[in-house]
Design an enzyme around this catalytic site. Structure first.
Site, mmCIF file in Angstrom:
data_model
loop_
_atom_site.group_PDB
_atom_site.id
_atom_site.type_symbol
_atom_site.label_atom_id
_atom_site.label_comp_id
_atom_site.label_asym_id
_atom_site.label_seq_id
_atom_site.Cartn_x
_atom_site.Cartn_y
_atom_site.Cartn_z
ATOM 1 N N TRP A 1 1.092 -1.021 0.098
ATOM 2 C CA TRP A 1 -0.114 -0.123 0.087
ATOM 3 C C TRP A 1 1.054 1.225 0.003
ATOM 4 O O TRP A 1 1.719 1.396 0.737
ATOM 5 C CB TRP A 1 -1.077 -0.005 1.279
ATOM 6 C CG TRP A 1 -1.694 1.218 1.465
ATOM 7 C CD1 TRP A 1 -2.679 1.702 0.501
ATOM 8 C CD2 TRP A 1 -2.117 1.941 2.571
ATOM 9 N NE1 TRP A 1 -3.284 2.854 1.191
ATOM 10 C CE2 TRP A 1 -2.883 2.748 2.369
ATOM 11 C CE3 TRP A 1 -1.428 1.910 3.817
ATOM 12 C CZ2 TRP A 1 -3.411 3.774 3.354
ATOM 13 C CZ3 TRP A 1 -1.779 2.816 4.916
ATOM 14 C CH2 TRP A 1 -2.639 3.746 4.536
ATOM 15 N N ASP B 1 -0.699 -5.572 9.310
ATOM 16 C CA ASP B 1 -1.615 -4.457 8.951
ATOM 17 C C ASP B 1 -2.932 -5.255 8.632
ATOM 18 O O ASP B 1 -2.766 -6.036 7.531
ATOM 19 C CB ASP B 1 -1.040 -3.750 7.975
ATOM 20 C CG ASP B 1 -1.989 -2.634 7.407
ATOM 21 O OD1 ASP B 1 -3.001 -2.652 7.675
ATOM 22 O OD2 ASP B 1 -1.577 -1.936 6.461
ATOM 23 N N LYS C 1 -13.086 -0.637 5.965
ATOM 24 C CA LYS C 1 -13.778 -1.494 4.877
ATOM 25 C C LYS C 1 -14.748 -2.462 5.328
ATOM 26 O O LYS C 1 -15.722 -2.574 4.728
ATOM 27 C CB LYS C 1 -12.556 -2.400 3.896
ATOM 28 C CG LYS C 1 -11.517 -1.591 3.814
ATOM 29 C CD LYS C 1 -11.332 -0.572 2.727
ATOM 30 C CE LYS C 1 -10.119 0.162 2.827
ATOM 31 N NZ LYS C 1 -9.927 0.794 1.521
HETATM 32 N N1 IK2 Z 1 -3.413 -0.625 4.968
HETATM 33 C C1 IK2 Z 1 -3.704 -1.087 3.910
HETATM 34 C C2 IK2 Z 1 -2.976 -2.264 3.500
HETATM 35 C C3 IK2 Z 1 -4.700 -0.233 3.279
HETATM 36 O O1 IK2 Z 1 -5.116 -0.965 1.974
HETATM 37 C C4 IK2 Z 1 -5.459 0.741 3.859
HETATM 38 C C5 IK2 Z 1 -6.412 1.408 3.154
HETATM 39 N N2 IK2 Z 1 -6.391 1.865 1.787
HETATM 40 O O2 IK2 Z 1 -7.221 2.416 0.945
HETATM 41 C C6 IK2 Z 1 -7.581 3.662 1.746
HETATM 42 C C7 IK2 Z 1 -6.242 4.707 1.515
HETATM 43 O O3 IK2 Z 1 -5.560 4.541 0.652
HETATM 44 O O4 IK2 Z 1 -6.182 5.775 1.944
HETATM 45 C C8 IK2 Z 1 -4.961 0.956 5.096
HETATM 46 C C9 IK2 Z 1 -3.913 0.595 5.909
HETATM 47 C C10 IK2 Z 1 -5.567 2.210 5.809
HETATM 48 O O5 IK2 Z 1 -6.882 2.507 5.658
HETATM 49 P P1 IK2 Z 1 -7.764 3.380 6.950
HETATM 50 O O6 IK2 Z 1 -6.766 4.308 7.406
HETATM 51 O O7 IK2 Z 1 -8.809 4.023 5.945
HETATM 52 O O8 IK2 Z 1 -8.294 2.509 7.862
#
Ligand code: IK2
Length: 354
Positions: free
Chosen positions: A150, A231, A267
């Protein structure tokens, strides 16, 4: 009075020209969230937003789960609820239930009270608080993240004060896991290094290790004394089962070793904008866990003081009520099943075009 007025009306141009921020250069949009900015500007009726991973209905609309609406109604109708500050670590029920959700109700780590859980600002905030805690209190400041991962991981951990390196993860040739590369890279990481592992539904590849591979990863991580940082942004989204998607984490938490877990409800409960998440640190014993928690409070207090109450109350309401919980698992499975079937349809349509 007039002189004051004149000085105000005479100043805008010169004040603007002399801005103390005149040297600031325009930053590029975030590579993921910037797609949404571009999407919103685009007038095409055929547009699709493939940037941020947010669930859409068959009609292409955002979805608020029925169970979330029910929980919110219960909260609104409860006149005993107030809007006082939460403690620095957040809502106690939410923390307890979040640990149980990811680790399982029968988790030895929970029974032995050797875990601390703090409510954070969704998954991102949980990763950041965990990263800052490690930068301050852990002896090895290098974190290994999968290649690819990510897009925000590198920035989150670098700004938390850690040095970011990567380990091989995806093999484009097989479109699968580069398991040998992963093992080699983790084997040659310095003892004690932190390893970021996607608990399930690896973003962006969708490729997860099998349970046997997880077991090998666990053995390697433990034998090299690496520190796993999970994560968990998609519990329930990969397979449709909350327990199934938590197997990787549960293995590590049950072996008596230590690990960190960042959880997000963005999500799986569709609470994207409510920013609800939790950081758990599984420790060797209860005494260490309580000291770790005292230091997490020192990370959080100057960062945002204490977390917001509403989203965590929704989650706690759902997790503590058997009927609401069951309803959630059904809606979650519907989302997961639809994602799986959409992917299959996309694959088959692309294949048919070959
Ligand atoms: N970790 C991973 C692997 C994620 O895919 C995400 C969410 N990604 O999508 C939303 C974005 O790109 O901001 C997260 C962590 C973090 O998600 P959140 O902070 O929305 O819970």
């Amino acid at each position: 009075m007039d002189a004051h007025k004149n000085s105000i009306s005479a100043s805008p141009t010169s004040a603007h020209a002399n801005s103390v921020f005149a040297h600031v250069v325009r930053a590029p949009e975030d590579p993921i969230l910037g797609v949404t900015v571009a999407y919103n500007k685009d007038q095409s009726p055929l547009k699709l937003n493939l940037g941020v991973g947010a669930y859409r209905t068959e009609e292409g609309k955002p979805l608020v789960l029925n169970v979330v609406r029910k929980a919110e109604q219960l909260l609104v109708n409860d006149m005993s609820r107030v809007k006082e500050y939460l403690p620095i670590v957040g809502l106690a029920d939410f923390n307890k239930l979040s640990a149980r959700l990811i680790l399982g109700a029968d988790s030895p780590a929970i029974q032995e009270n050797r875990i601390t859980t703090v409510q954070c600002l969704s998954g991102t905030g949980s990763l950041r608080v965990g990263g800052e805690f490690l930068a301050k209190h852990y002896h090895e400041r290098t974190i290994y993240i999968p290649q690819p991962t990510w897009g925000n991981h590198t920035k989150v951990f670098t700004l938390a004060g850690l040095t970011v390196k990567s380990y091989r993860y995806y093999d484009p040739a097989t479109r699968g896991l580069n398991f040998q590369g992963l093992l080699e890279d983790l084997r040659s990481a310095p003892a004690g290094a932190i390893v970021l592992l996607h608990a399930c539904a690896h973003n962006p590849t969708g490729v997860d290790p099998t349970l046997e591979q997880w077991e090998q990863i666990r053995q390697l991580v433990r034998s090299r004394e690496l520190l796993p940082f999970f994560d968990s942004a998609y519990q329930g989204f990969a397979s449709g089962s909350l327990d199934g998607d938590a197997q990787s984490v549960r293995r590590f938490a049950a072996d008596g070793g230590e690990c960190l877990i960042a959880q997000s409800y963005a999500k799986n409960m569709g609470l994207y904008g409510e920013r609800v998440g939790a950081l758990s640190i599984v420790c060797k014993n209860a005494d260490v866990a309580s000291k770790v928690e005292s230091q997490l409070k020192l990370v959080i207090r100057p960062m945002y003081s204490n977390p917001p109450i509403h989203g965590a109350s929704i989650v706690a309401t759902i997790l503590k009520d058997r009927d609401l919980f069951n309803e959630w698992t059904i809606e979650l499975k519907e989302m997961a099943d639809r994602i799986i079937s959409m992917r299959l349809q996309l694959f088959e349509s692309l294949h048919a075009k070959d």
